[in-house]
Enzyme design. Structure first.
Site, PDB file in Angstrom:
ATOM      1  N   HIS A  45      71.672  73.169  47.997  1.00  0.00           N
ATOM      2  CA  HIS A  45      70.543  73.046  47.399  1.00  0.00           C
ATOM      3  C   HIS A  45      70.655  72.302  46.262  1.00  0.00           C
ATOM      4  CE1 HIS A  45      68.573  76.864  49.439  1.00  0.00           C
ATOM      5  NE2 HIS A  45      69.208  75.997  49.985  1.00  0.00           N
ATOM      6  N   ASP A  90      67.771  72.136  59.334  1.00  0.00           N
ATOM      7  CA  ASP A  90      67.254  71.605  57.981  1.00  0.00           C
ATOM      8  C   ASP A  90      67.842  71.890  57.341  1.00  0.00           C
ATOM      9  OD1 ASP A  90      65.998  74.423  58.233  1.00  0.00           O
ATOM     10  OD2 ASP A  90      64.840  74.316  56.691  1.00  0.00           O
ATOM     11  N   ASP A 120      76.591  80.063  58.834  1.00  0.00           N
ATOM     12  CA  ASP A 120      75.258  79.362  57.608  1.00  0.00           C
ATOM     13  C   ASP A 120      75.693  79.779  56.143  1.00  0.00           C
ATOM     14  OD1 ASP A 120      72.703  77.900  56.202  1.00  0.00           O
ATOM     15  OD2 ASP A 120      71.772  79.621  56.643  1.00  0.00           O
ATOM     16  N   ASP A 127      74.641  72.533  54.132  1.00  0.00           N
ATOM     17  CA  ASP A 127      73.738  73.563  54.631  1.00  0.00           C
ATOM     18  C   ASP A 127      72.274  73.244  55.460  1.00  0.00           C
ATOM     19  OD1 ASP A 127      72.382  76.359  54.552  1.00  0.00           O
ATOM     20  OD2 ASP A 127      72.136  76.040  52.800  1.00  0.00           O
ATOM     21  N   GLU A 176      64.895  76.593  58.164  1.00  0.00           N
ATOM     22  CA  GLU A 176      65.404  78.046  57.758  1.00  0.00           C
ATOM     23  C   GLU A 176      64.402  78.300  57.013  1.00  0.00           C
ATOM     24  OE1 GLU A 176      67.687  80.282  56.212  1.00  0.00           O
ATOM     25  OE2 GLU A 176      68.288  78.306  55.395  1.00  0.00           O
ATOM     26  N   GLU A 177      64.733  77.121  55.699  1.00  0.00           N
ATOM     27  CA  GLU A 177      65.103  77.247  54.532  1.00  0.00           C
ATOM     28  C   GLU A 177      63.741  77.348  54.144  1.00  0.00           C
ATOM     29  OE1 GLU A 177      66.702  77.158  52.335  1.00  0.00           O
ATOM     30  OE2 GLU A 177      69.202  75.633  53.480  1.00  0.00           O
ATOM     31  N   HIS A 228      71.365  76.334  61.080  1.00  0.00           N
ATOM     32  CA  HIS A 228      69.720  75.139  60.960  1.00  0.00           C
ATOM     33  C   HIS A 228      69.519  73.884  60.600  1.00  0.00           C
ATOM     34  CE1 HIS A 228      70.003  75.584  57.047  1.00  0.00           C
ATOM     35  NE2 HIS A 228      70.624  76.780  56.908  1.00  0.00           N
TER      36      HIS A 228
END
Length: 413
Positions: A385, A84, A202, A145, A179-180, A82
């Site tokens: 994150h 994002d 991922d 990520d 995705e997030e 992904h």
């Protein structure tokens, strides 16, 4: 051998794009314009490398094909990452910091702001002593990520193109938005992708191989109170904030993320907004076991009934939002060869597979339930994150090598 410099340069180029998604924007896909900017650049890059069937749709999904070597037929293998980055921390103006030959101690990330990466707080990093590691300046996340996954996949495809003597089957690559925010897989066109099986790249640290994940419900609880002047509130006021606090206190004390691990599920309140009149609470309900997952949702239903009886019907509204289910139920149903292939590929490049349940979910969870078996592979990153995210460069290289090795073996599955 993978060209490490090319791989790292590609990753650093990718993290220069601000692709932070927005969980509050649930209408537009992608939820933020920066994701489409990156998607366009990525599609152009894939065309420039020489991949075929490169496509970019209006929602930011990028797909492309690396045709099979001459004379090779068999199943089509897919790789998905992904574009994002998490809404939990800024992804704007990322300033990567490369620490060479990490010594196992603290790392000064930002001298001006006094931001230090503490090895005491994150002791896992010591196993990467002696390696080059990418950090940030402590003001943003890094974006491994999942831009590490994107970089690993694209570099693997370039490696095949640069080395036509390496035989491989047809390979499909897919890069997704949002995705997030949990919306990515719902817009992914499985039929168009056309793979027989796939892998999301991922995961986290070196060796991660995951085909079990949580069943996930993201409930929203709305508390309806009655605001009355505090001077005459006795017997009249209903405080929505107090109801929300009562709800939180009623959740099982030991069944929260900070007290659970492995296969243990949890209840998690992660956001509360509102006032005396109306208060809204956002939650996560997670469990690997489908039966226990259902029981957790029933517990919340009963809690809502209890508070409605106590404060009056309509005081509490509970909306369940199932997001994804445990892919293990689909993988174990005739598709374990896909997991075995990944395990063999890792071992072939000198990586010891670490097979553990995901305490979260990936696009692969939803895709597996939609008919595309899709375990998850490591990217090498850690502390996702947040502003203390880091990426050991040798782990990123191994992620890319694993993709290459799977590509070489996939058509024989």
């Amino acid at each position: 051998m993978i060209d490490e410099n090319k791989l790292v340069d590609r990753f650093l180029q990718y993290v220069s794009f601000d692709t932070q998604s927005d969980e509050e924007q649930d209408v537009l896909l992608p939820s933020t314009p920066g994701q489409m900017v990156f998607a366009r650049a990525l599609a152009e890059e894939l065309k420039g490398l020489g991949l075929s069937d490169v496509s970019l749709d209006d929602h930011g999904y990028v797909m492309a094909t690396l045709p099979a070597s001459a004379g090779i037929s068999g199943p089509v293998t897919g790789f998905i990452s992904h574009m994002d980055t998490s809404p939990d921390a800024s992804g704007e103006d990322v300033k990567p910091l490369r620490v060479r030959n990490y010594d196992g101690g603290d790392v000064l990330l930002n001298r001006d702001k006094g931001i230090v990466f503490s090895a005491k707080d994150f002791p896992e990093i010591r196993k990467y002593r002696g390696q080059d590691i990418l950090f940030t300046d402590g003001t943003t996340l890094l974006g491994a990520d999942d831009k590490a996954g994107v970089a690993a996949i694209v570099t693997a495809m370039e490696h095949f193109l640069d080395h036509p003597e390496i035989l491989h089957g047809t390979l499909r690559v897919g890069f997704t938005p949002d995705e997030e925010t949990g919306r990515s897989a719902s817009g992914f066109d499985v039929a168009k992708f056309g793979a027989d099986f796939a892998y999301t790249v991922d995961g986290g640290e070196l060796g991660g191989l995951e085909y079990e994940n949580f069943n996930a419900d993201n409930p929203v609880v709305t508390f309806h109170g009655r605001s009355v002047h505090t001077g005459s509130a006795k017997g009249k006021m209903k405080n929505a904030l107090a109801m929300a606090a009562e709800w939180q206190q009623a959740l099982p004390a030991g069944e929260k993320p900070e007290y659970t691990e492995g296969y243990e599920g949890f209840f998690h309140v992660y956001k509360i907004t509102g006032d005396v009149e109306t208060c809204r609470m956002h939650m996560l309900v997670r469990d690997h076991d489908q039966k226990r997952f259902g029981e957790r949702k029933v517990f919340l239903d009963r809690l809502a009934d209890f508070l409605n009886e106590k404060y009056g019907i309509g005081s509490v509204e509970l909306e369940h939002h199932d997001v994804y289910y445990n892919m293990a139920e689909k993988i174990r149903d005739g598709h374990m060869a896909v997991v075995d292939l990944a395990r063999e590929a890792m071992e072939a490049v000198g990586v010891t597979p670490v097979v553990e349940p995901i305490r979260g979910g990936t696009d692969g969870a939803q895709l597996s339930w939609r008919g595309l078996p899709c375990p998850n592979l490591f990217t090498g990153g850690a502390n996702f994150h947040g502003r203390f995210e880091y990426l050991p460069i040798p782990s990123l290289v191994k992620a890319c090598e694993t993709v290459v090795e799977i590509g070489k073996r996939g058509y024989r599955i």
